[in-house]
Design a protein around this motif. Structure first.
Motif, PDB file in Angstrom:
ATOM      1  N   LYS A  93       0.815  -1.207   0.000  1.00  0.00           N
ATOM      2  CA  LYS A  93       0.000   0.000   0.000  1.00  0.00           C
ATOM      3  C   LYS A  93       0.856   1.269   0.000  1.00  0.00           C
ATOM      4  O   LYS A  93       0.331   2.378  -0.040  1.00  0.00           O
ATOM      5  CB  LYS A  93      -0.921   0.012   1.223  1.00  0.00           C
ATOM      6  CG  LYS A  93      -1.932  -1.122   1.251  1.00  0.00           C
ATOM      7  CD  LYS A  93      -2.774  -1.071   2.518  1.00  0.00           C
ATOM      8  CE  LYS A  93      -3.752  -2.241   2.568  1.00  0.00           C
ATOM      9  NZ  LYS A  93      -4.560  -2.224   3.814  1.00  0.00           N
ATOM     10  N   GLY A  94       2.179   1.094   0.071  1.00  0.00           N
ATOM     11  CA  GLY A  94       3.078   2.239   0.121  1.00  0.00           C
ATOM     12  C   GLY A  94       3.292   2.775   1.528  1.00  0.00           C
ATOM     13  O   GLY A  94       3.900   3.816   1.715  1.00  0.00           O
ATOM     14  N   GLU A  95       2.777   2.056   2.539  1.00  0.00           N
ATOM     15  CA  GLU A  95       2.952   2.474   3.923  1.00  0.00           C
ATOM     16  C   GLU A  95       4.323   2.033   4.429  1.00  0.00           C
ATOM     17  O   GLU A  95       4.803   0.948   4.074  1.00  0.00           O
ATOM     18  CB  GLU A  95       1.864   1.855   4.800  1.00  0.00           C
ATOM     19  CG  GLU A  95       0.455   2.221   4.403  1.00  0.00           C
ATOM     20  CD  GLU A  95      -0.577   1.329   5.072  1.00  0.00           C
ATOM     21  OE1 GLU A  95      -1.694   1.834   5.323  1.00  0.00           O
ATOM     22  OE2 GLU A  95      -0.275   0.143   5.325  1.00  0.00           O
ATOM     23  N   LEU A  96       4.933   2.844   5.277  1.00  0.00           N
ATOM     24  CA  LEU A  96       6.232   2.499   5.848  1.00  0.00           C
ATOM     25  C   LEU A  96       6.066   1.730   7.150  1.00  0.00           C
ATOM     26  O   LEU A  96       5.171   2.021   7.941  1.00  0.00           O
ATOM     27  CB  LEU A  96       7.033   3.775   6.131  1.00  0.00           C
ATOM     28  CG  LEU A  96       7.573   4.543   4.926  1.00  0.00           C
ATOM     29  CD1 LEU A  96       8.273   5.800   5.404  1.00  0.00           C
ATOM     30  CD2 LEU A  96       8.521   3.693   4.108  1.00  0.00           C
ATOM     31  N   TYR A  97       6.952   0.777   7.351  1.00  0.00           N
ATOM     32  CA  TYR A  97       6.991   0.085   8.637  1.00  0.00           C
ATOM     33  C   TYR A  97       8.416  -0.399   8.893  1.00  0.00           C
ATOM     34  O   TYR A  97       9.239  -0.454   7.979  1.00  0.00           O
ATOM     35  CB  TYR A  97       5.985  -1.062   8.685  1.00  0.00           C
ATOM     36  CG  TYR A  97       6.261  -2.233   7.770  1.00  0.00           C
ATOM     37  CD1 TYR A  97       6.703  -3.447   8.285  1.00  0.00           C
ATOM     38  CD2 TYR A  97       6.073  -2.134   6.393  1.00  0.00           C
ATOM     39  CE1 TYR A  97       6.949  -4.527   7.455  1.00  0.00           C
ATOM     40  CE2 TYR A  97       6.313  -3.206   5.558  1.00  0.00           C
ATOM     41  CZ  TYR A  97       6.752  -4.402   6.090  1.00  0.00           C
ATOM     42  OH  TYR A  97       6.997  -5.466   5.265  1.00  0.00           O
ATOM     43  N   PRO A  98       8.746  -0.748  10.142  1.00  0.00           N
ATOM     44  CA  PRO A  98      10.119  -1.116  10.478  1.00  0.00           C
ATOM     45  C   PRO A  98      10.615  -2.346   9.735  1.00  0.00           C
ATOM     46  O   PRO A  98       9.864  -3.303   9.521  1.00  0.00           O
ATOM     47  CB  PRO A  98      10.047  -1.376  11.982  1.00  0.00           C
ATOM     48  CG  PRO A  98       8.894  -0.561  12.452  1.00  0.00           C
ATOM     49  CD  PRO A  98       7.893  -0.653  11.332  1.00  0.00           C
ATOM     50  N   ALA A  99      11.888  -2.340   9.375  1.00  0.00           N
ATOM     51  CA  ALA A  99      12.528  -3.472   8.707  1.00  0.00           C
ATOM     52  C   ALA A  99      13.760  -3.861   9.516  1.00  0.00           C
ATOM     53  O   ALA A  99      13.663  -4.580  10.494  1.00  0.00           O
ATOM     54  CB  ALA A  99      12.868  -3.117   7.275  1.00  0.00           C
ATOM     55  N   VAL A 100      14.934  -3.348   9.141  1.00  0.00           N
ATOM     56  CA  VAL A 100      16.134  -3.584   9.939  1.00  0.00           C
ATOM     57  C   VAL A 100      15.971  -2.917  11.311  1.00  0.00           C
ATOM     58  O   VAL A 100      16.508  -3.374  12.313  1.00  0.00           O
ATOM     59  CB  VAL A 100      17.390  -3.066   9.204  1.00  0.00           C
ATOM     60  CG1 VAL A 100      18.633  -3.168  10.082  1.00  0.00           C
ATOM     61  CG2 VAL A 100      17.595  -3.857   7.910  1.00  0.00           C
ATOM     62  N   ALA A 101      15.229  -1.849  11.345  1.00  0.00           N
ATOM     63  CA  ALA A 101      14.885  -1.222  12.627  1.00  0.00           C
ATOM     64  C   ALA A 101      13.754  -1.984  13.284  1.00  0.00           C
ATOM     65  O   ALA A 101      12.941  -2.637  12.618  1.00  0.00           O
ATOM     66  CB  ALA A 101      14.486   0.226  12.424  1.00  0.00           C
TER      67      ALA A 101
END
Length: 516
Positions: free
Chosen positions: A88-96
Protein backbone atom coordinates in the motif's frame (compact mmCIF):
# COMPACT_ATOMS: atom_id res chain seq x y z
CA UNK A 1 7.30 -3.95 -20.35
CA UNK A 2 5.21 -0.79 -20.23
CA UNK A 3 7.90 1.79 -19.68
CA UNK A 4 11.58 2.37 -19.21
CA UNK A 5 12.16 4.22 -16.00
CA UNK A 6 14.86 6.47 -14.76
CA UNK A 7 14.75 6.79 -11.03
CA UNK A 8 14.79 9.93 -8.91
CA UNK A 9 17.89 11.01 -7.05
CA UNK A 10 20.19 8.04 -6.66
CA UNK A 11 20.34 5.57 -3.87
CA UNK A 12 16.75 5.55 -2.64
CA UNK A 13 16.16 1.81 -2.45
CA UNK A 14 13.07 0.20 -1.00
CA UNK A 15 12.52 -3.44 -0.25
CA UNK A 16 9.96 -6.14 0.02
CA UNK A 17 6.92 -6.13 2.28
CA UNK A 18 6.74 -8.82 4.89
CA UNK A 19 3.82 -11.07 5.68
CA UNK A 20 2.91 -8.90 8.64
CA UNK A 21 3.00 -5.28 7.63
CA UNK A 22 1.56 -2.59 9.88
CA UNK A 23 2.60 0.99 9.09
CA UNK A 24 5.58 2.33 10.99
CA UNK A 25 5.12 4.95 13.65
CA UNK A 26 6.91 6.39 16.63
CA UNK A 27 7.51 3.88 19.43
CA UNK A 28 6.03 1.05 17.38
CA UNK A 29 7.46 -2.46 17.35
CA UNK A 30 6.80 -4.63 14.30
CA UNK A 31 5.90 -8.25 14.92
CA UNK A 32 7.53 -10.32 12.19
CA UNK A 33 6.67 -13.90 13.10
CA UNK A 34 3.22 -13.86 11.54
CA UNK A 35 2.34 -15.42 8.21
CA UNK A 36 -0.33 -14.14 5.85
CA UNK A 37 -3.20 -16.53 5.29
CA UNK A 38 -4.09 -17.16 1.68
CA UNK A 39 -6.89 -19.16 0.09
CA UNK A 40 -4.43 -21.65 -1.38
CA UNK A 41 -2.32 -22.06 1.77
CA UNK A 42 -3.14 -25.76 1.98
CA UNK A 43 -1.78 -26.38 -1.52
CA UNK A 44 1.39 -24.39 -0.95
CA UNK A 45 4.65 -25.98 -2.03
CA UNK A 46 7.77 -24.84 -0.19
CA UNK A 47 10.78 -24.20 -2.37
CA UNK A 48 11.06 -24.24 -6.12
CA UNK A 49 12.48 -21.75 -8.59
CA UNK A 50 10.98 -18.96 -10.68
CA UNK A 51 12.09 -17.12 -13.80
CA UNK A 52 11.10 -13.46 -14.18
CA UNK A 53 11.54 -11.61 -17.46
CA UNK A 54 13.10 -8.14 -17.29
CA UNK A 55 14.04 -5.99 -20.31
CA UNK A 56 17.28 -4.40 -19.11
CA UNK A 57 20.59 -4.95 -17.37
CA UNK A 58 21.13 -3.26 -14.02
CA UNK A 59 23.14 -0.05 -14.28
CA UNK A 60 24.92 -0.68 -10.95
CA UNK A 61 24.63 -3.50 -8.45
CA UNK A 62 25.78 -1.08 -5.77
CA UNK A 63 22.45 0.23 -4.45
CA UNK A 64 23.89 3.64 -3.57
CA UNK A 65 25.04 4.27 -7.15
CA UNK A 66 22.12 2.89 -9.16
CA UNK A 67 19.82 5.37 -10.92
CA UNK A 68 17.82 3.03 -13.18
CA UNK A 69 14.48 2.00 -11.76
CA UNK A 70 14.89 -1.36 -13.49
CA UNK A 71 17.78 -2.03 -11.13
CA UNK A 72 15.62 -1.36 -8.09
CA UNK A 73 12.97 -3.62 -9.59
CA UNK A 74 15.37 -6.54 -9.21
CA UNK A 75 17.46 -5.59 -6.17
CA UNK A 76 14.31 -4.83 -4.16
CA UNK A 77 14.66 -8.44 -3.08
CA UNK A 78 18.27 -8.12 -1.90
CA UNK A 79 18.49 -4.84 0.03
CA UNK A 80 16.61 -3.27 2.93
CA UNK A 81 16.77 -0.07 4.94
CA UNK A 82 15.75 0.79 8.46
CA UNK A 83 12.21 1.01 7.08
CA UNK A 84 10.44 -0.53 4.10
CA UNK A 85 7.10 -0.11 2.31
CA UNK A 86 4.27 -2.57 2.05
CA UNK A 87 2.13 -2.97 -1.06
CA UNK A 88 0.00 0.00 0.00
CA UNK A 89 3.08 2.24 0.12
CA UNK A 90 2.95 2.47 3.92
CA UNK A 91 6.23 2.50 5.85
CA UNK A 92 6.99 0.09 8.64
CA UNK A 93 10.12 -1.12 10.48
CA UNK A 94 12.53 -3.47 8.71
CA UNK A 95 16.13 -3.58 9.94
CA UNK A 96 14.89 -1.22 12.63
CA UNK A 97 12.58 -2.46 15.34
CA UNK A 98 11.24 0.92 16.48
CA UNK A 99 12.02 4.63 16.37
CA UNK A 100 11.34 7.90 18.13
CA UNK A 101 11.33 11.47 16.80
CA UNK A 102 12.28 14.36 19.06
CA UNK A 103 9.64 17.08 19.65
CA UNK A 104 11.61 19.58 17.54
CA UNK A 105 11.84 17.08 14.65
CA UNK A 106 15.65 17.31 14.52
CA UNK A 107 16.59 13.96 16.08
CA UNK A 108 15.50 10.49 14.96
CA UNK A 109 16.48 7.61 17.24
CA UNK A 110 16.27 4.06 15.88
CA UNK A 111 16.57 0.78 17.73
CA UNK A 112 17.82 -2.06 15.53
CA UNK A 113 15.98 -5.34 15.33
CA UNK A 114 17.76 -8.19 17.09
CA UNK A 115 18.90 -11.09 14.93
CA UNK A 116 19.11 -9.35 11.55
CA UNK A 117 22.09 -10.63 9.58
CA UNK A 118 23.78 -9.63 6.34
CA UNK A 119 23.95 -12.26 3.63
CA UNK A 120 27.56 -12.97 4.63
CA UNK A 121 26.34 -14.09 8.05
CA UNK A 122 27.51 -11.06 10.01
CA UNK A 123 25.01 -9.35 12.34
CA UNK A 124 23.85 -5.86 11.41
CA UNK A 125 25.21 -3.29 13.85
CA UNK A 126 24.74 0.42 14.31
CA UNK A 127 28.13 1.08 12.70
CA UNK A 128 26.88 -0.53 9.46
CA UNK A 129 23.86 1.76 9.41
CA UNK A 130 26.04 4.79 10.09
CA UNK A 131 28.48 3.79 7.34
CA UNK A 132 25.69 3.26 4.80
CA UNK A 133 23.88 6.52 5.43
CA UNK A 134 27.08 8.55 5.85
CA UNK A 135 28.04 7.27 2.42
CA UNK A 136 24.72 8.37 0.96
CA UNK A 137 25.07 11.74 2.70
CA UNK A 138 28.58 12.23 1.26
CA UNK A 139 30.08 12.62 4.74
CA UNK A 140 33.59 11.94 3.41
CA UNK A 141 33.27 13.49 -0.05
CA UNK A 142 30.99 16.47 0.60
CA UNK A 143 28.85 15.29 -2.32
CA UNK A 144 25.71 13.37 -1.32
CA UNK A 145 24.87 10.30 -3.37
CA UNK A 146 21.25 10.87 -2.36
CA UNK A 147 19.99 14.42 -1.80
CA UNK A 148 17.53 13.15 0.80
CA UNK A 149 20.50 12.70 3.13
CA UNK A 150 22.04 16.12 2.52
CA UNK A 151 20.29 17.56 5.58
CA UNK A 152 22.01 15.25 8.05
CA UNK A 153 24.27 17.07 10.51
CA UNK A 154 25.69 13.87 11.96
CA UNK A 155 24.87 10.26 12.78
CA UNK A 156 25.60 8.93 16.24
CA UNK A 157 25.83 5.31 17.47
CA UNK A 158 25.53 5.27 21.30
CA UNK A 159 25.65 1.47 21.24
CA UNK A 160 25.56 -1.45 18.78
CA UNK A 161 21.78 -1.37 18.44
CA UNK A 162 21.04 2.36 18.50
CA UNK A 163 21.39 4.92 15.71
CA UNK A 164 20.62 8.63 16.16
CA UNK A 165 20.25 10.98 13.19
CA UNK A 166 20.73 14.68 13.91
CA UNK A 167 19.30 16.91 11.19
CA UNK A 168 20.34 20.43 10.24
CA UNK A 169 16.69 21.42 9.88
CA UNK A 170 13.29 19.82 10.07
CA UNK A 171 12.66 17.47 7.17
CA UNK A 172 9.11 16.18 6.84
CA UNK A 173 10.13 13.51 4.31
CA UNK A 174 13.18 12.14 6.11
CA UNK A 175 11.57 8.83 7.06
CA UNK A 176 11.11 7.80 3.43
CA UNK A 177 14.85 8.28 2.87
CA UNK A 178 15.51 5.58 5.45
CA UNK A 179 14.24 2.90 3.08
CA UNK A 180 17.69 3.25 1.43
CA UNK A 181 19.87 0.15 1.49
CA UNK A 182 22.04 -0.78 4.45
CA UNK A 183 25.32 -2.47 3.49
CA UNK A 184 28.22 -3.77 5.61
CA UNK A 185 30.67 -1.19 6.95
CA UNK A 186 33.64 -0.57 4.64
CA UNK A 187 32.42 -3.21 2.18
CA UNK A 188 34.12 -2.47 -1.14
CA UNK A 189 32.56 -5.05 -3.47
CA UNK A 190 28.93 -3.90 -3.59
CA UNK A 191 29.08 -3.45 -7.36
CA UNK A 192 30.28 -7.00 -8.04
CA UNK A 193 29.10 -9.06 -5.06
CA UNK A 194 26.33 -7.07 -3.37
CA UNK A 195 25.43 -7.94 0.21
CA UNK A 196 22.21 -6.85 1.86
CA UNK A 197 19.74 -8.11 4.46
CA UNK A 198 16.76 -8.89 2.22
CA UNK A 199 14.82 -12.13 1.74
CA UNK A 200 17.04 -13.13 -1.17
CA UNK A 201 20.81 -12.96 -1.54
CA UNK A 202 22.79 -12.28 -4.68
CA UNK A 203 24.14 -15.37 -6.48
CA UNK A 204 25.34 -14.37 -9.95
CA UNK A 205 25.08 -11.79 -12.69
CA UNK A 206 25.85 -12.42 -16.35
CA UNK A 207 25.43 -9.13 -18.27
CA UNK A 208 22.88 -9.36 -21.02
CA UNK A 209 21.69 -12.76 -19.81
CA UNK A 210 20.54 -13.04 -16.21
CA UNK A 211 20.79 -12.00 -12.59
CA UNK A 212 20.11 -14.73 -10.07
CA UNK A 213 19.19 -14.47 -6.39
CA UNK A 214 18.70 -17.32 -3.92
CA UNK A 215 16.81 -17.80 -0.69
CA UNK A 216 18.21 -16.10 2.42
CA UNK A 217 17.92 -18.99 4.86
CA UNK A 218 18.54 -16.71 7.85
CA UNK A 219 15.97 -14.06 6.97
CA UNK A 220 14.34 -12.68 10.09
CA UNK A 221 10.75 -13.07 8.90
CA UNK A 222 9.33 -16.52 9.57
CA UNK A 223 8.32 -18.42 6.43
CA UNK A 224 9.71 -15.79 4.04
CA UNK A 225 10.66 -16.39 1.28
CA UNK A 226 9.21 -19.64 -0.07
CA UNK A 227 11.13 -19.83 -3.35
CA UNK A 228 14.64 -21.25 -3.33
CA UNK A 229 15.91 -19.29 -6.32
CA UNK A 230 14.76 -16.54 -8.67
CA UNK A 231 16.32 -15.83 -12.05
CA UNK A 232 15.72 -12.41 -13.57
CA UNK A 233 16.21 -13.21 -17.24
CA UNK A 234 17.27 -10.21 -19.31
CA UNK A 235 15.38 -10.10 -22.61
CA UNK A 236 15.32 -6.61 -24.20
CA UNK A 237 13.10 -7.61 -27.14
CA UNK A 238 9.44 -7.75 -26.15
CA UNK A 239 8.52 -10.34 -28.77
CA UNK A 240 11.36 -12.61 -27.66
CA UNK A 241 10.25 -12.16 -24.05
CA UNK A 242 6.68 -13.03 -24.98
CA UNK A 243 7.73 -16.20 -26.81
CA UNK A 244 9.95 -17.20 -23.87
CA UNK A 245 7.04 -16.82 -21.47
CA UNK A 246 4.51 -18.50 -23.75
CA UNK A 247 6.83 -21.48 -24.26
CA UNK A 248 6.96 -22.06 -20.51
CA UNK A 249 10.61 -21.09 -20.04
CA UNK A 250 9.62 -18.16 -17.78
CA UNK A 251 7.07 -17.97 -14.98
CA UNK A 252 6.41 -14.24 -14.52
CA UNK A 253 6.33 -11.57 -17.22
CA UNK A 254 6.02 -8.12 -15.59
CA UNK A 255 5.11 -5.10 -17.70
CA UNK A 256 3.90 -7.22 -20.58
CA UNK A 257 2.18 -5.25 -23.33
CA UNK A 258 -1.61 -5.13 -23.10
CA UNK A 259 -2.10 -6.69 -26.53
CA UNK A 260 0.23 -9.54 -25.59
CA UNK A 261 -1.60 -10.03 -22.31
CA UNK A 262 -4.88 -10.36 -24.19
CA UNK A 263 -3.27 -12.76 -26.64
CA UNK A 264 -2.42 -15.14 -23.79
CA UNK A 265 -6.11 -15.54 -22.99
CA UNK A 266 -7.39 -17.35 -19.91
CA UNK A 267 -4.60 -19.91 -19.67
CA UNK A 268 -2.49 -17.55 -17.54
CA UNK A 269 -3.06 -15.33 -14.53
CA UNK A 270 -3.10 -11.60 -15.15
CA UNK A 271 -2.65 -8.61 -12.85
CA UNK A 272 -3.30 -5.12 -14.17
CA UNK A 273 -3.66 -1.69 -12.58
CA UNK A 274 -2.16 1.81 -12.20
CA UNK A 275 1.46 1.72 -11.08
CA UNK A 276 2.39 5.23 -9.91
CA UNK A 277 4.46 5.86 -13.00
CA UNK A 278 4.66 8.99 -15.14
CA UNK A 279 5.27 8.57 -18.85
CA UNK A 280 6.54 11.78 -20.43
CA UNK A 281 7.66 13.25 -23.70
CA UNK A 282 10.73 15.21 -22.62
CA UNK A 283 12.31 17.99 -24.64
CA UNK A 284 15.67 19.55 -23.85
CA UNK A 285 14.67 23.04 -22.72
CA UNK A 286 18.27 24.25 -23.03
CA UNK A 287 18.07 23.77 -26.81
CA UNK A 288 16.15 25.84 -29.33
CA UNK A 289 13.28 25.91 -30.07
CA UNK A 290 12.26 24.30 -26.77
CA UNK A 291 13.47 27.31 -24.79
CA UNK A 292 10.36 29.10 -26.09
CA UNK A 293 7.35 28.27 -23.93
CA UNK A 294 5.04 28.80 -26.90
CA UNK A 295 6.72 25.92 -28.72
CA UNK A 296 6.42 23.71 -25.65
CA UNK A 297 2.76 24.64 -25.27
CA UNK A 298 2.16 23.93 -28.95
CA UNK A 299 3.65 20.46 -28.64
CA UNK A 300 1.42 19.82 -25.61
CA UNK A 301 -1.67 20.84 -27.59
CA UNK A 302 -0.57 18.69 -30.56
CA UNK A 303 -0.22 15.47 -28.55
CA UNK A 304 -3.50 13.60 -28.30
CA UNK A 305 -3.17 11.71 -25.01
CA UNK A 306 -6.55 10.02 -25.32
CA UNK A 307 -5.47 8.56 -28.66
CA UNK A 308 -2.21 7.34 -27.10
CA UNK A 309 -4.01 5.68 -24.18
CA UNK A 310 -6.48 3.93 -26.47
CA UNK A 311 -4.03 3.06 -29.25
CA UNK A 312 -0.82 2.23 -27.39
CA UNK A 313 -2.06 1.23 -23.92
CA UNK A 314 -5.24 -0.37 -25.32
CA UNK A 315 -7.25 1.76 -22.91
CA UNK A 316 -5.24 0.77 -19.85
CA UNK A 317 -3.80 4.06 -18.66
CA UNK A 318 -4.68 7.24 -16.78
CA UNK A 319 -4.21 10.61 -18.49
CA UNK A 320 -1.83 13.01 -16.76
CA UNK A 321 -1.26 16.76 -16.76
CA UNK A 322 1.82 17.07 -14.57
CA UNK A 323 4.50 14.93 -12.99
CA UNK A 324 2.39 13.04 -10.45
CA UNK A 325 0.05 10.11 -10.84
CA UNK A 326 -3.46 10.20 -9.35
CA UNK A 327 -2.50 7.06 -7.44
CA UNK A 328 -0.85 9.60 -5.09
CA UNK A 329 -4.36 10.90 -4.49
CA UNK A 330 -3.59 12.85 -1.32
CA UNK A 331 -1.08 15.08 -3.14
CA UNK A 332 -2.43 14.93 -6.69
CA UNK A 333 -3.61 18.18 -8.27
CA UNK A 334 -6.72 17.44 -10.29
CA UNK A 335 -7.65 19.22 -13.51
CA UNK A 336 -4.19 19.71 -15.00
CA UNK A 337 -4.72 16.88 -17.49
CA UNK A 338 -7.03 19.22 -19.42
CA UNK A 339 -4.79 22.30 -19.29
CA UNK A 340 -3.50 21.53 -22.77
CA UNK A 341 -6.42 19.76 -24.37
CA UNK A 342 -5.76 18.35 -27.82
CA UNK A 343 -6.15 21.23 -30.27
CA UNK A 344 -4.17 21.07 -33.52
CA UNK A 345 -5.31 24.54 -34.64
CA UNK A 346 -4.17 26.14 -31.38
CA UNK A 347 -0.85 24.32 -31.69
CA UNK A 348 -0.35 25.72 -35.20
CA UNK A 349 -1.21 29.23 -34.01
CA UNK A 350 1.30 29.06 -31.15
CA UNK A 351 4.03 27.80 -33.50
CA UNK A 352 3.31 30.62 -35.95
CA UNK A 353 3.40 33.15 -33.12
CA UNK A 354 6.79 31.79 -32.09
CA UNK A 355 8.08 32.08 -35.66
CA UNK A 356 8.16 28.33 -36.27
CA UNK A 357 5.17 27.71 -38.49
CA UNK A 358 6.76 24.85 -40.44
CA UNK A 359 10.49 24.70 -39.73
CA UNK A 360 10.80 22.48 -36.66
CA UNK A 361 12.53 19.12 -36.99
CA UNK A 362 12.97 16.98 -33.89
CA UNK A 363 15.14 13.93 -33.28
CA UNK A 364 13.16 11.80 -30.83
CA UNK A 365 15.58 9.43 -29.06
CA UNK A 366 13.68 6.45 -27.64
CA UNK A 367 15.08 3.54 -25.58
CA UNK A 368 14.86 0.70 -28.07
CA UNK A 369 14.31 -2.11 -25.57
CA UNK A 370 10.96 -0.66 -24.45
CA UNK A 371 8.36 -1.38 -27.09
CA UNK A 372 5.78 0.73 -25.29
CA UNK A 373 7.91 3.87 -25.63
CA UNK A 374 8.79 3.05 -29.22
CA UNK A 375 5.09 2.70 -30.08
CA UNK A 376 4.29 5.91 -28.20
CA UNK A 377 7.01 7.71 -30.15
CA UNK A 378 5.65 6.49 -33.47
CA UNK A 379 2.15 7.76 -32.70
CA UNK A 380 3.45 11.10 -31.39
CA UNK A 381 5.51 11.53 -34.58
CA UNK A 382 2.31 11.19 -36.61
CA UNK A 383 0.44 13.60 -34.33
CA UNK A 384 3.16 16.28 -34.48
CA UNK A 385 3.37 15.99 -38.27
CA UNK A 386 -0.22 17.28 -38.41
CA UNK A 387 0.93 20.64 -37.01
CA UNK A 388 4.02 20.88 -39.22
CA UNK A 389 6.63 19.37 -36.87
CA UNK A 390 8.85 16.73 -38.47
CA UNK A 391 9.98 13.96 -36.12
CA UNK A 392 12.78 11.48 -36.74
CA UNK A 393 12.85 8.58 -34.32
CA UNK A 394 16.27 7.45 -33.09
CA UNK A 395 16.27 4.04 -31.35
CA UNK A 396 18.83 4.09 -28.51
CA UNK A 397 20.13 1.17 -26.46
CA UNK A 398 19.29 1.46 -22.78
CA UNK A 399 22.87 1.78 -21.54
CA UNK A 400 23.49 4.50 -24.13
CA UNK A 401 20.25 6.25 -23.16
CA UNK A 402 21.34 6.39 -19.52
CA UNK A 403 24.81 7.75 -20.30
CA UNK A 404 24.18 10.10 -23.23
CA UNK A 405 20.66 11.35 -22.55
CA UNK A 406 19.89 11.00 -18.84
CA UNK A 407 23.38 11.76 -17.53
CA UNK A 408 24.94 13.64 -20.46
CA UNK A 409 21.83 15.64 -21.47
CA UNK A 410 22.84 15.16 -25.10
CA UNK A 411 19.49 14.93 -26.87
CA UNK A 412 16.63 16.95 -28.37
CA UNK A 413 13.62 14.95 -27.18
CA UNK A 414 12.95 11.56 -25.64
CA UNK A 415 10.18 9.43 -24.15
CA UNK A 416 10.66 7.85 -20.76
CA UNK A 417 8.77 6.71 -17.69
CA UNK A 418 9.61 7.84 -14.17
CA UNK A 419 8.97 5.39 -11.39
CA UNK A 420 6.91 6.37 -8.39
CA UNK A 421 8.24 7.05 -4.90
CA UNK A 422 6.65 7.04 -1.48
CA UNK A 423 7.14 10.78 -1.06
CA UNK A 424 6.07 13.33 -3.72
CA UNK A 425 9.21 15.38 -3.05
CA UNK A 426 11.29 12.46 -4.32
CA UNK A 427 9.18 12.41 -7.47
CA UNK A 428 9.29 16.14 -8.22
CA UNK A 429 12.79 17.12 -7.08
CA UNK A 430 14.37 16.18 -10.41
CA UNK A 431 13.00 19.52 -11.72
CA UNK A 432 14.96 21.62 -9.21
CA UNK A 433 17.32 23.87 -11.14
CA UNK A 434 20.39 22.56 -9.31
CA UNK A 435 19.40 18.88 -9.35
CA UNK A 436 22.04 16.63 -10.89
CA UNK A 437 19.36 14.61 -12.70
CA UNK A 438 17.45 17.61 -14.07
CA UNK A 439 18.05 16.42 -17.61
CA UNK A 440 15.07 18.49 -18.72
CA UNK A 441 17.27 21.56 -18.10
CA UNK A 442 14.21 23.12 -16.51
CA UNK A 443 14.85 26.27 -14.48
CA UNK A 444 12.16 28.01 -12.44
CA UNK A 445 12.92 30.01 -9.28
CA UNK A 446 9.21 29.83 -8.43
CA UNK A 447 9.22 26.03 -8.64
CA UNK A 448 12.48 25.79 -6.66
CA UNK A 449 11.06 27.94 -3.87
CA UNK A 450 7.74 26.10 -3.76
CA UNK A 451 9.10 22.55 -3.74
CA UNK A 452 11.95 23.33 -1.36
CA UNK A 453 9.44 24.76 1.12
CA UNK A 454 7.78 21.33 1.40
CA UNK A 455 10.84 19.92 3.14
CA UNK A 456 10.57 22.06 6.27
CA UNK A 457 6.81 22.67 6.30
CA UNK A 458 5.41 20.88 9.36
CA UNK A 459 1.74 21.67 8.73
CA UNK A 460 0.43 18.70 6.69
CA UNK A 461 -2.29 20.68 4.88
CA UNK A 462 0.10 23.45 3.89
CA UNK A 463 2.67 20.91 2.71
CA UNK A 464 0.08 19.19 0.54
CA UNK A 465 -0.93 22.53 -0.96
CA UNK A 466 2.71 23.29 -1.80
CA UNK A 467 3.02 20.00 -3.67
CA UNK A 468 -0.09 20.87 -5.66
CA UNK A 469 1.31 24.32 -6.44
CA UNK A 470 4.55 22.73 -7.66
CA UNK A 471 2.62 20.43 -10.03
CA UNK A 472 0.69 23.41 -11.36
CA UNK A 473 3.87 25.37 -12.04
CA UNK A 474 5.31 22.48 -14.07
CA UNK A 475 2.10 22.17 -16.04
CA UNK A 476 1.78 25.88 -16.84
CA UNK A 477 5.45 26.04 -17.85
CA UNK A 478 4.90 23.03 -20.14
CA UNK A 479 8.06 21.57 -18.63
CA UNK A 480 7.32 18.34 -20.52
CA UNK A 481 4.38 16.55 -22.10
CA UNK A 482 2.88 14.45 -19.32
CA UNK A 483 1.16 11.57 -21.06
CA UNK A 484 -0.14 8.81 -18.80
CA UNK A 485 0.32 6.44 -15.93
CA UNK A 486 0.19 3.23 -17.98
CA UNK A 487 -1.22 0.24 -16.17
CA UNK A 488 1.18 -2.39 -14.91
CA UNK A 489 0.37 -5.67 -16.61
CA UNK A 490 1.84 -8.84 -15.15
CA UNK A 491 1.34 -12.34 -16.56
CA UNK A 492 1.95 -15.32 -14.27
CA UNK A 493 1.71 -19.07 -14.52
CA UNK A 494 -1.54 -20.34 -12.96
CA UNK A 495 0.16 -22.21 -10.11
CA UNK A 496 2.05 -19.18 -8.81
CA UNK A 497 0.39 -17.42 -5.90
CA UNK A 498 1.17 -14.56 -3.51
CA UNK A 499 2.20 -11.93 -6.08
CA UNK A 500 1.74 -8.38 -4.79
CA UNK A 501 1.51 -5.18 -6.79
CA UNK A 502 3.17 -2.07 -5.35
CA UNK A 503 2.85 1.67 -6.11
CA UNK A 504 6.60 1.40 -6.75
CA UNK A 505 8.70 0.08 -9.62
CA UNK A 506 9.58 -3.24 -7.95
CA UNK A 507 9.14 -6.98 -8.12
CA UNK A 508 8.63 -8.53 -4.68
CA UNK A 509 9.32 -12.26 -4.90
CA UNK A 510 9.41 -12.78 -1.14
CA UNK A 511 5.70 -13.64 -0.89
CA UNK A 512 5.42 -15.62 -4.14
CA UNK A 513 5.04 -19.40 -3.91
CA UNK A 514 4.10 -22.42 -5.98
CA UNK A 515 0.94 -24.47 -5.44
CA UNK A 516 0.16 -28.05 -6.36
Amino acid sequence: MLAACAGGNTGNKNNAAKAANPPASSNETDKVDKKEDTPAEGDKIEGGNAVVIVPQDPDYLDPHLAVAAGTTEIMFNVFEGLLKPNEKGELYPAVAESYEISPDGLAYTFKLRSGVKFHNGNPVKAEDVKYSYDRLAGADTGKPLNVSFAGIANIETPDESTVVFKLKENNSSFLTALTAAIIPKDYADSNTKPIGTGPFKFKEYLPGQRLVVEKNETYYVSGIPSLDKVEFRIIPDQEAGFLTFKSGEADIYPRIGTEKLEELGDSYQAVSGPQNLVQVLVYNIAKKPFDDIRVRQAINHAVNKDELIQGVAIGRGIKLGSHLSPIMKHYFQEGLEDLYAYDADKAKALLAEAGHADDISIKLSVPSNYAFHVSTGEVIAQQLSKVGIKVTIEPVEWAVWLERIYKGRDYEATIIGFDGKLNPYDILNKYLSDSSNNFFNYNSPEFDKTLTATVTEVDAAKRTDLFKQAQTILAKDAAAVYIMDPYLNVALKPKLQGYKQYPLYVQDLSTVYWTK
